[in-house]
Every structure is written in structure tokens, then in C-alpha cells.
Write a protein that holds these residues in place. Structure first.
Motif, PDB file in Angstrom:
ATOM      1  N   TYR A 111       0.827  -1.201   0.000  1.00 42.06           N
ATOM      2  CA  TYR A 111       0.000   0.000   0.000  1.00 42.06           C
ATOM      3  C   TYR A 111       0.862   1.251   0.000  1.00 42.06           C
ATOM      4  O   TYR A 111       1.990   1.241   0.505  1.00 42.06           O
ATOM      5  N   VAL A 112       0.289   2.333  -0.503  1.00 40.72           N
ATOM      6  CA  VAL A 112       0.861   3.650  -0.283  1.00 40.72           C
ATOM      7  C   VAL A 112       0.384   4.092   1.086  1.00 40.72           C
ATOM      8  O   VAL A 112      -0.811   3.993   1.402  1.00 40.72           O
ATOM      9  N   MET A 113       1.318   4.547   1.907  1.00 37.93           N
ATOM     10  CA  MET A 113       0.985   5.083   3.224  1.00 37.93           C
ATOM     11  C   MET A 113       1.762   6.373   3.411  1.00 37.93           C
ATOM     12  O   MET A 113       2.602   6.740   2.573  1.00 37.93           O
ATOM     13  N   TYR A 114       1.474   7.039   4.519  1.00 35.37           N
ATOM     14  CA  TYR A 114       2.071   8.344   4.790  1.00 35.37           C
ATOM     15  C   TYR A 114       2.523   8.408   6.244  1.00 35.37           C
ATOM     16  O   TYR A 114       1.887   7.834   7.128  1.00 35.37           O
ATOM     17  N   HIS A 115       3.624   9.139   6.452  1.00 33.97           N
ATOM     18  CA  HIS A 115       4.170   9.338   7.793  1.00 33.97           C
ATOM     19  C   HIS A 115       4.448  10.821   7.981  1.00 33.97           C
ATOM     20  O   HIS A 115       5.249  11.404   7.243  1.00 33.97           O
ATOM     21  N   GLY A 116       3.773  11.438   8.938  1.00 35.94           N
ATOM     22  CA  GLY A 116       3.986  12.849   9.221  1.00 35.94           C
ATOM     23  C   GLY A 116       5.121  13.043  10.215  1.00 35.94           C
ATOM     24  O   GLY A 116       5.217  12.325  11.207  1.00 35.94           O
ATOM     25  N   THR A 117       5.973  14.036   9.946  1.00 26.94           N
ATOM     26  CA  THR A 117       7.112  14.304  10.808  1.00 26.94           C
ATOM     27  C   THR A 117       7.568  15.754  10.598  1.00 26.94           C
ATOM     28  O   THR A 117       6.958  16.497   9.844  1.00 26.94           O
ATOM     29  N   THR A 118       8.639  16.138  11.260  1.00 29.52           N
ATOM     30  CA  THR A 118       9.203  17.473  11.068  1.00 29.52           C
ATOM     31  C   THR A 118      10.159  17.444   9.874  1.00 29.52           C
ATOM     32  O   THR A 118      10.600  16.379   9.441  1.00 29.52           O
ATOM     33  N   ARG A 119      10.484  18.629   9.372  1.00 28.68           N
ATOM     34  CA  ARG A 119      11.458  18.725   8.268  1.00 28.68           C
ATOM     35  C   ARG A 119      12.784  18.069   8.659  1.00 28.68           C
ATOM     36  O   ARG A 119      13.354  17.316   7.886  1.00 28.68           O
ATOM     37  N   LYS A 120      13.253  18.364   9.852  1.00 24.24           N
ATOM     38  CA  LYS A 120      14.539  17.836  10.320  1.00 24.24           C
ATOM     39  C   LYS A 120      14.500  16.304  10.395  1.00 24.24           C
ATOM     40  O   LYS A 120      15.402  15.625   9.915  1.00 24.24           O
ATOM     41  N   ASN A 121      13.445  15.766  10.996  1.00 20.36           N
ATOM     42  CA  ASN A 121      13.333  14.309  11.105  1.00 20.36           C
ATOM     43  C   ASN A 121      13.158  13.652   9.742  1.00 20.36           C
ATOM     44  O   ASN A 121      13.657  12.549   9.514  1.00 20.36           O
ATOM     45  N   ALA A 122      12.458  14.320   8.834  1.00 23.33           N
ATOM     46  CA  ALA A 122      12.274  13.767   7.478  1.00 23.33           C
ATOM     47  C   ALA A 122      13.631  13.594   6.799  1.00 23.33           C
ATOM     48  O   ALA A 122      13.884  12.568   6.163  1.00 23.33           O
ATOM     49  N   GLN A 123      14.514  14.586   6.950  1.00 21.03           N
ATOM     50  CA  GLN A 123      15.851  14.481   6.348  1.00 21.03           C
ATOM     51  C   GLN A 123      16.605  13.293   6.919  1.00 21.03           C
ATOM     52  O   GLN A 123      17.270  12.550   6.191  1.00 21.03           O
ATOM     53  N   SER A 124      16.505  13.080   8.216  1.00 24.26           N
ATOM     54  CA  SER A 124      17.178  11.947   8.863  1.00 24.26           C
ATOM     55  C   SER A 124      16.607  10.614   8.383  1.00 24.26           C
ATOM     56  O   SER A 124      17.347   9.666   8.109  1.00 24.26           O
ATOM     57  N   ILE A 125      15.276  10.533   8.275  1.00 20.88           N
ATOM     58  CA  ILE A 125      14.634   9.297   7.816  1.00 20.88           C
ATOM     59  C   ILE A 125      15.021   9.005   6.372  1.00 20.88           C
ATOM     60  O   ILE A 125      15.333   7.862   6.022  1.00 20.88           O
ATOM     61  N   ILE A 126      15.037  10.025   5.524  1.00 23.99           N
ATOM     62  CA  ILE A 126      15.413   9.839   4.119  1.00 23.99           C
ATOM     63  C   ILE A 126      16.853   9.343   4.029  1.00 23.99           C
ATOM     64  O   ILE A 126      17.175   8.464   3.229  1.00 23.99           O
ATOM     65  N   LYS A 127      17.718   9.865   4.875  1.00 23.21           N
ATOM     66  CA  LYS A 127      19.140   9.491   4.862  1.00 23.21           C
ATOM     67  C   LYS A 127      19.385   8.100   5.454  1.00 23.21           C
ATOM     68  O   LYS A 127      20.120   7.298   4.890  1.00 23.21           O
ATOM     69  N   SER A 128      18.745   7.806   6.592  1.00 25.84           N
ATOM     70  CA  SER A 128      19.078   6.594   7.349  1.00 25.84           C
ATOM     71  C   SER A 128      17.971   5.554   7.431  1.00 25.84           C
ATOM     72  O   SER A 128      18.188   4.469   7.961  1.00 25.84           O
ATOM     73  N   GLY A 129      16.771   5.892   6.962  1.00 28.98           N
ATOM     74  CA  GLY A 129      15.654   4.958   7.037  1.00 28.98           C
ATOM     75  C   GLY A 129      14.834   5.141   8.304  1.00 28.98           C
ATOM     76  O   GLY A 129      15.222   5.859   9.218  1.00 28.98           O
ATOM     77  N   PHE A 130      13.693   4.479   8.338  1.00 32.64           N
ATOM     78  CA  PHE A 130      12.809   4.538   9.496  1.00 32.64           C
ATOM     79  C   PHE A 130      13.385   3.733  10.647  1.00 32.64           C
ATOM     80  O   PHE A 130      14.113   2.760  10.444  1.00 32.64           O
ATOM     81  N   ARG A 131      13.022   4.132  11.857  1.00 30.80           N
ATOM     82  CA  ARG A 131      13.320   3.380  13.071  1.00 30.80           C
ATOM     83  C   ARG A 131      12.020   3.223  13.847  1.00 30.80           C
ATOM     84  O   ARG A 131      11.152   4.082  13.773  1.00 30.80           O
ATOM     85  N   GLN A 132      11.918   2.148  14.602  1.00 28.08           N
ATOM     86  CA  GLN A 132      10.737   1.937  15.433  1.00 28.08           C
ATOM     87  C   GLN A 132      10.655   3.013  16.513  1.00 28.08           C
ATOM     88  O   GLN A 132      11.673   3.393  17.082  1.00 28.08           O
ATOM     89  N   SER A 133       9.439   3.471  16.793  1.00 26.42           N
ATOM     90  CA  SER A 133       9.242   4.310  17.964  1.00 26.42           C
ATOM     91  C   SER A 133       9.363   3.402  19.184  1.00 26.42           C
ATOM     92  O   SER A 133       9.121   2.194  19.101  1.00 26.42           O
ATOM     93  N   ALA A 134       9.738   3.978  20.299  1.00 29.27           N
ATOM     94  CA  ALA A 134       9.913   3.190  21.521  1.00 29.27           C
ATOM     95  C   ALA A 134       8.578   2.700  22.069  1.00 29.27           C
ATOM     96  O   ALA A 134       8.499   1.621  22.660  1.00 29.27           O
ATOM     97  N   ASP A 135       7.521   3.485  21.868  1.00 27.92           N
ATOM     98  CA  ASP A 135       6.207   3.118  22.383  1.00 27.92           C
ATOM     99  C   ASP A 135       5.156   3.956  21.669  1.00 27.92           C
ATOM    100  O   ASP A 135       5.478   4.793  20.835  1.00 27.92           O
ATOM    101  N   GLY A 136       3.926   3.730  22.008  1.00 30.63           N
ATOM    102  CA  GLY A 136       2.800   4.448  21.422  1.00 30.63           C
ATOM    103  C   GLY A 136       1.531   3.668  21.682  1.00 30.63           C
ATOM    104  O   GLY A 136       1.549   2.663  22.402  1.00 30.63           O
ATOM    105  N   MET A 137       0.444   4.091  21.093  1.00 26.53           N
ATOM    106  CA  MET A 137      -0.852   3.447  21.297  1.00 26.53           C
ATOM    107  C   MET A 137      -0.793   1.946  20.978  1.00 26.53           C
ATOM    108  O   MET A 137      -1.458   1.141  21.617  1.00 26.53           O
TER     109      MET A 137
END
Length: 154
Positions: A29-55
Motif C-alpha cells: 500500500y501507499v501510506m504516509y508518515h507525518g514528521t518534522t522537516r529535520k526528522n524527514a531528512q534523517s529518515i530519508i538518509k538513514s531509514g525509518f526506526r521503530q518508535s519506543a512506544d505508542g498506542m
């Protein structure tokens, strides 16, 4: 200033748009992930990482709904938000449709790759769907979408 979130209609081959009610096992599927500009640059460079926790516990939080993703991070001003458009193979999907579901934070231990919260089930204030993908390697970035200023005419 007001912004709008625009997106083109072209999907990669073999990828499904938000058409089916729930994500189907082993589909992409196409999905979307909202983040800040700074974090987007990091994700684009290094890939996604799991969040430590959440719902839904650990994982990468995404939505097939661009409007849902464009709200995040909630505390960030809209002009500093970026939505990453991604391709996700969801693997085995479990539906988590109420608070305190027995697998709400342990779904991966039960053999699932993605947890899906349906729209309007009472778990998300916005009433929009949410997905949590355990393995970041299931996610491929397609592009970054930035909000576009809307010009007002008087």
C-alpha cells in the motif's frame, strides 16, 4: 497562512490506494508518515526506526490517509511538517479496534507484521485510521510531500 497538502495521482506499479476497508495480508500500500522537516531528512538518509512506544507499542506509525499524516507532529506548526509518502508491504495484519485489546501492544509477539486501527472505532481522536508496522525494512520511501501555501484572493 493556510496550507494545503497536495499529492499527484500516480502510484507505483503493484501498489494499492486506500480502496479496501482494511489492509489485506501481504499486500503493498501507499501510506504516509507525518514528521518534522529535520526528522524527514534523517529518515530519508538513514531509514525509518521503530518508535519506543505508542498506542500500539513499538513500530513505525503510518496511515493510508494523507490528511491523518499531515496532522503530525501535532505540536509542530504546519509549515515545519513534512509527510513522507511510502510503499509498505503490510505482511500479516491484525485489527486492533478497541482500547485494551488483548494484542494492543503485543501484536508482533503473536506473529503479526502490522497492526491496523480502523477509522471511527474510538481509539483515535480524529476518527481516522492508523497503522503500526513492526519492521522498518517493510517500508520504502517514495517521496517527501510539503505543505503548499494557499493564496487568498480578496
Amino acid at each position: 497562512m493556510q496550507y494545503q497538502w497536495a499529492e499527484d495521482d500516480f502510484l507505483p506499479v503493484g501498489v494499492i490506494r486506500l480502496e479496501t476497508e482494511s489492509p489485506q495480508n501481504d499486500k503493498t500500500y501507499v501510506m504516509y508518515h507525518g514528521t518534522t522537516r529535520k526528522n524527514a531528512q534523517s529518515i530519508i538518509k538513514s531509514g525509518f526506526r521503530q518508535s519506543a512506544d505508542g498506542m500500539l507499542g513499538q513500530g513505525v506509525y503510518l496511515s493510508r490517509d494523507l490528511q491523518k499524516a499531515s496532522r503530525y507532529p501535532l505540536e509542530e506548526r504546519e509549515h515545519n511538517r513534512v509527510v513522507l509518502k511510502v510503499r509498505v508491504n503490510v505482511g500479516e495484519v491484525v485489527v486492533i479496534n478497541y482500547q485494551h485489546h488483548p494484542l494492543q501492544k503485543t501484536w508482533h509477539d503473536a506473529g503479526y507484521d502490522t497492526a491496523w486501527v480502523p477509522p471511527n472505532c474510538g481509539m483515535v481522536k480524529s476518527g481516522l485510521e492508523e497503522n503500526c508496522v513492526w519492521d522498518p525494512n517493510r517500508i520504502q520511501i517514495i517521496k517527501a510531500i510539503e505543505p503548499q501555501p494557499v493564496a487568498f484572493r480578496l
